[in-house]
Design a protein around this motif. Sequence first.
Motif, PDB file in Angstrom:
ATOM      1  N   UNK B 114       0.768  -1.204   0.081  1.00 43.35           N
ATOM      2  CA  UNK B 114      -0.158  -0.012   0.040  1.00 43.35           C
ATOM      3  C   UNK B 114       0.844   1.401   0.028  1.00 43.35           C
ATOM      4  N   UNK B 115       2.106   0.968   0.343  1.00 42.77           N
ATOM      5  CA  UNK B 115       2.999   2.347   0.445  1.00 42.77           C
ATOM      6  C   UNK B 115       3.175   2.912  -0.821  1.00 42.77           C
ATOM      7  N   UNK B 116       3.379   2.323  -1.913  1.00 40.81           N
ATOM      8  CA  UNK B 116       3.865   2.503  -3.368  1.00 40.81           C
ATOM      9  C   UNK B 116       2.790   3.156  -3.944  1.00 40.81           C
ATOM     10  N   UNK B 117       1.693   2.387  -3.618  1.00 42.61           N
ATOM     11  CA  UNK B 117       0.089   2.678  -3.895  1.00 42.61           C
ATOM     12  C   UNK B 117      -0.263   4.045  -3.425  1.00 42.61           C
ATOM     13  N   UNK B 118       0.026   4.259  -2.249  1.00 42.03           N
ATOM     14  CA  UNK B 118      -0.329   5.787  -1.643  1.00 42.03           C
ATOM     15  C   UNK B 118       0.567   6.959  -2.266  1.00 42.03           C
ATOM     16  N   UNK B 119       1.650   6.612  -2.715  1.00 41.17           N
ATOM     17  CA  UNK B 119       2.568   7.412  -3.163  1.00 41.17           C
ATOM     18  C   UNK B 119       2.169   7.974  -4.565  1.00 41.17           C
ATOM     19  N   UNK B 120       1.473   6.828  -5.482  1.00 40.24           N
ATOM     20  CA  UNK B 120       1.082   6.921  -6.496  1.00 40.24           C
ATOM     21  C   UNK B 120      -0.237   7.910  -6.651  1.00 40.24           C
ATOM     22  N   UNK B 121      -1.043   7.495  -5.852  1.00 39.69           N
ATOM     23  CA  UNK B 121      -2.201   8.144  -5.541  1.00 39.69           C
ATOM     24  C   UNK B 121      -2.072   9.660  -5.254  1.00 39.69           C
ATOM     25  N   UNK B 122      -1.162   9.866  -4.321  1.00 39.44           N
ATOM     26  CA  UNK B 122      -0.922  11.273  -3.770  1.00 39.44           C
ATOM     27  C   UNK B 122      -0.584  12.031  -4.848  1.00 39.44           C
ATOM     28  N   UNK B 123       0.491  11.381  -5.719  1.00 43.37           N
ATOM     29  CA  UNK B 123       1.050  12.039  -6.877  1.00 43.37           C
ATOM     30  C   UNK B 123       0.097  12.531  -7.963  1.00 43.37           C
ATOM     31  N   UNK B 124      -1.122  11.732  -8.097  1.00 46.85           N
ATOM     32  CA  UNK B 124      -2.029  12.144  -8.789  1.00 46.85           C
ATOM     33  C   UNK B 124      -3.310  13.181  -8.260  1.00 46.85           C
ATOM     34  N   UNK B 125      -2.785  13.761  -7.101  1.00 45.54           N
ATOM     35  CA  UNK B 125      -3.661  14.575  -6.228  1.00 45.54           C
ATOM     36  C   UNK B 125      -4.707  14.208  -5.372  1.00 45.54           C
ATOM     37  N   UNK B 126      -4.884  12.759  -5.300  1.00 50.45           N
ATOM     38  CA  UNK B 126      -5.863  12.245  -4.441  1.00 50.45           C
ATOM     39  C   UNK B 126      -5.718  12.390  -3.020  1.00 50.45           C
ATOM     40  N   UNK B 127      -6.773  12.538  -2.218  1.00 50.59           N
ATOM     41  CA  UNK B 127      -6.871  12.817  -0.910  1.00 50.59           C
ATOM     42  C   UNK B 127      -6.638  10.955  -0.139  1.00 50.59           C
ATOM     43  N   UNK B 128      -5.595  10.720   0.428  1.00 52.21           N
ATOM     44  CA  UNK B 128      -5.471   9.282   0.755  1.00 52.21           C
ATOM     45  C   UNK B 128      -5.430   9.401   2.204  1.00 52.21           C
ATOM     46  N   UNK B 129      -6.545   8.263   2.655  1.00 49.34           N
ATOM     47  CA  UNK B 129      -6.722   8.079   4.160  1.00 49.34           C
ATOM     48  C   UNK B 129      -6.136   6.466   4.188  1.00 49.34           C
ATOM     49  N   UNK B 130      -5.492   6.485   5.230  1.00 54.87           N
ATOM     50  CA  UNK B 130      -5.017   4.982   5.719  1.00 54.87           C
ATOM     51  C   UNK B 130      -5.414   4.546   6.845  1.00 54.87           C
ATOM     52  N   UNK B 131      -5.780   3.004   6.990  1.00 58.18           N
ATOM     53  CA  UNK B 131      -6.024   2.612   8.176  1.00 58.18           C
ATOM     54  C   UNK B 131      -5.000   1.277   8.238  1.00 58.18           C
ATOM     55  N   UNK B 132      -4.210   1.367   9.240  1.00 56.96           N
ATOM     56  CA  UNK B 132      -3.110   0.164   9.372  1.00 56.96           C
ATOM     57  C   UNK B 132      -3.433  -0.579  10.588  1.00 56.96           C
ATOM     58  N   UNK B 133      -3.720  -1.921  10.316  1.00 57.77           N
ATOM     59  CA  UNK B 133      -3.927  -2.780  11.469  1.00 57.77           C
ATOM     60  C   UNK B 133      -2.705  -3.599  11.935  1.00 57.77           C
ATOM     61  N   UNK B 134      -2.450  -3.963  13.399  1.00 60.07           N
ATOM     62  CA  UNK B 134      -1.355  -4.686  13.865  1.00 60.07           C
ATOM     63  C   UNK B 134      -2.019  -5.556  15.012  1.00 60.07           C
ATOM     64  N   UNK B 135      -1.291  -6.590  15.336  1.00 62.11           N
ATOM     65  CA  UNK B 135      -1.812  -7.286  16.378  1.00 62.11           C
ATOM     66  C   UNK B 135      -1.314  -6.535  17.855  1.00 62.11           C
ATOM     67  N   UNK B 136      -0.034  -5.965  17.904  1.00 58.45           N
ATOM     68  CA  UNK B 136       0.310  -5.181  18.995  1.00 58.45           C
ATOM     69  C   UNK B 136       1.105  -4.002  18.730  1.00 58.45           C
ATOM     70  N   UNK B 137       1.337  -3.114  19.630  1.00 57.72           N
ATOM     71  CA  UNK B 137       2.326  -2.086  19.652  1.00 57.72           C
ATOM     72  C   UNK B 137       3.850  -2.280  18.720  1.00 57.72           C
ATOM     73  N   UNK B 138       4.229  -3.634  19.326  1.00 63.73           N
ATOM     74  CA  UNK B 138       5.608  -4.183  18.854  1.00 63.73           C
ATOM     75  C   UNK B 138       5.424  -4.316  17.333  1.00 63.73           C
ATOM     76  N   UNK B 139       4.376  -4.418  16.848  1.00 63.88           N
ATOM     77  CA  UNK B 139       4.364  -4.865  15.247  1.00 63.88           C
ATOM     78  C   UNK B 139       3.944  -3.805  14.367  1.00 63.88           C
ATOM     79  N   UNK B 140       3.977  -2.814  14.888  1.00 68.47           N
ATOM     80  CA  UNK B 140       3.438  -1.571  13.906  1.00 68.47           C
ATOM     81  C   UNK B 140       4.991  -1.026  13.289  1.00 68.47           C
ATOM     82  N   UNK B 141       4.500  -0.832  12.024  1.00 68.70           N
ATOM     83  CA  UNK B 141       5.575   0.065  11.188  1.00 68.70           C
ATOM     84  C   UNK B 141       5.217   0.668  10.243  1.00 68.70           C
ATOM     85  N   UNK B 142       5.720   1.737   9.899  1.00 70.75           N
ATOM     86  CA  UNK B 142       5.466   2.658   8.575  1.00 70.75           C
ATOM     87  C   UNK B 142       4.241   3.529   8.865  1.00 70.75           C
TER      88      UNK B 142
END
Lengths: 305, 243
Positions: B114-142
């Motif tokens: 989704x990271x490259x996707x977000x980059x490409x969509x933002x470059x097209x001037x889209x408003x990008x909202x992201x929801x990232x889910x993980x098991x626990x705080x230690x697993x969170x990245x990006x």
Amino acid sequence: MVNTKVNLSGLVLDNPVLCASGTFGYGYEFAELYDINCLGSFSFKGTTKEPRFGNPTPRIAECPMGMINSVGLQNPGVEKVISEELPKLRRVFHKPVIANIGGFTFEEYTEVAALLDKEEGVGLLEINISCPNVHGGGMGFGTSAETAAEVTRRVKAVTKKPVYIKLTPNVTDIVSIAKACEDAGADGISMINTLLGMRIDLRRKQPIIKNKMGGFSGPAIFPVALRMIYQVYEAVKIPIIGMGGVTSAEDVIEMMLAGASAVQIGAQNLVNPFAAKEIVEALPSVMEKYGMEDLESIIGGAHRG
Amino acid sequence: MKQVFFKILSQECIARDVMKLTLAGDTSAIQGSGGFVNIKMDGLFLRRPISVCDYDDKTLTLIYKIVGKGTEKLAEMENGTELDLLVGLGNGYDLSKSGAAPLLIGGGVGVPPLYKLAKLLLAEGKRVQVVLGFNSGADVFYEEEFRALGADVRVTTADGSYGTKGFVTDAMGDLNYTYFYTCGPEPMLKAVHKATKTSGQMSFEERMGCGFGACMGCSCKTLTGYKRICKEGPVMEKEEILW
């Protein structure tokens, strides 16, 4: 100049390197990568009368030096193979191709064979008799000499093309089955199909493959295939297409010394899509290294003292 | 598809068992976002498919979780090691359907594509909202990386140790979006399928043999026919999915 030409029941191949059914699709995925006309030929995806989705996933499990697959003969059915896949195949491959045929009744084998018999681009029929016989209690056609011979006789009756019977190694005595196919009129033997295998996922404590078991292939099975080819060569006069774990030109030559007239590359295509091309290219120099001028003359060489 | 040899430039652990691998090599066969590469590793028979997180002309970024023999081996590789990759695999996300405000929903190691996707969509001037889910705080990245691109980011953790407690679907209810793109484990995809109000695209995972359409090892049934996850997928339209 070395001679790599070999002859399969009148079908002359530029070299003995073929790709095995189910590992090469209808050729066009590989044609994007290289000119597949460098191959002797290839055996296209196993074809049945009706379209088949095949088995549930996961269908793949890794093994040391190999893999298990349980694809279950996924294919679009013979009508679509002829109307859609073969025209596409012809655009990228201009030599006679091998048609691989599966079936679950005797009639399915003969109906599919009769239809593919009319296809000009098909040079040879390879009959996969590892399928279960639904009218015979689900036992594989290839597990008894009687049913293997019966499939051979019936297919031979509906085609003028050479008929090679692809044998399963999951039997007590593969030699007697090969002999029964020869006596029933087979033009050649293709061997070996995959070995029945299994893996269990330690996390889930369940088989990795959804259908529990599948066909084990890859370099780990090479010695088993080689041994069986050696044994069958002693017993039959018809040519053998050898396969099972081949990954190099050296393996091709070893299998020909055991008795194979041509050799198929299977699982290796999946991990190195250039494998077959690299083997074709390496073959002349490996022949020279071992003092071989004519490949046809080495077939079964290991049997001559 | 193309076979390309890449060199490892760097490798770092960015969350629990999660590695970020940066490679140098010819990326010309990689297009758009949502595709994958298939990595050959000495001593292991099958290649390892890993989704593309980001790339430019000369470098390729992959993020993977250490889950088995292959990824354990990969994590131990030194900088400078050469890797045999098949690149340009998979269909990838179709950006043309996104509308003005697409929602990107990622779970665990489903986040990277989704990271490259977000980059490409933002470059097209889209408003990008992201929801990232993980098991626990230690697993969170990006989380910060998405924010730095200019996306609105929400994070959920199943145990509530970081961000909103719960699953991605617990943080989507009040959002307005024109379309969605998602990648993550199958239970999450099912929940997202149910919870989303618009059309969207979902990226699937399956055990693969070859990764380029030859072996039929990763086939699935859809409302538009049989598809190979590696070739006609991994991205499918919400409307064609058969659970």
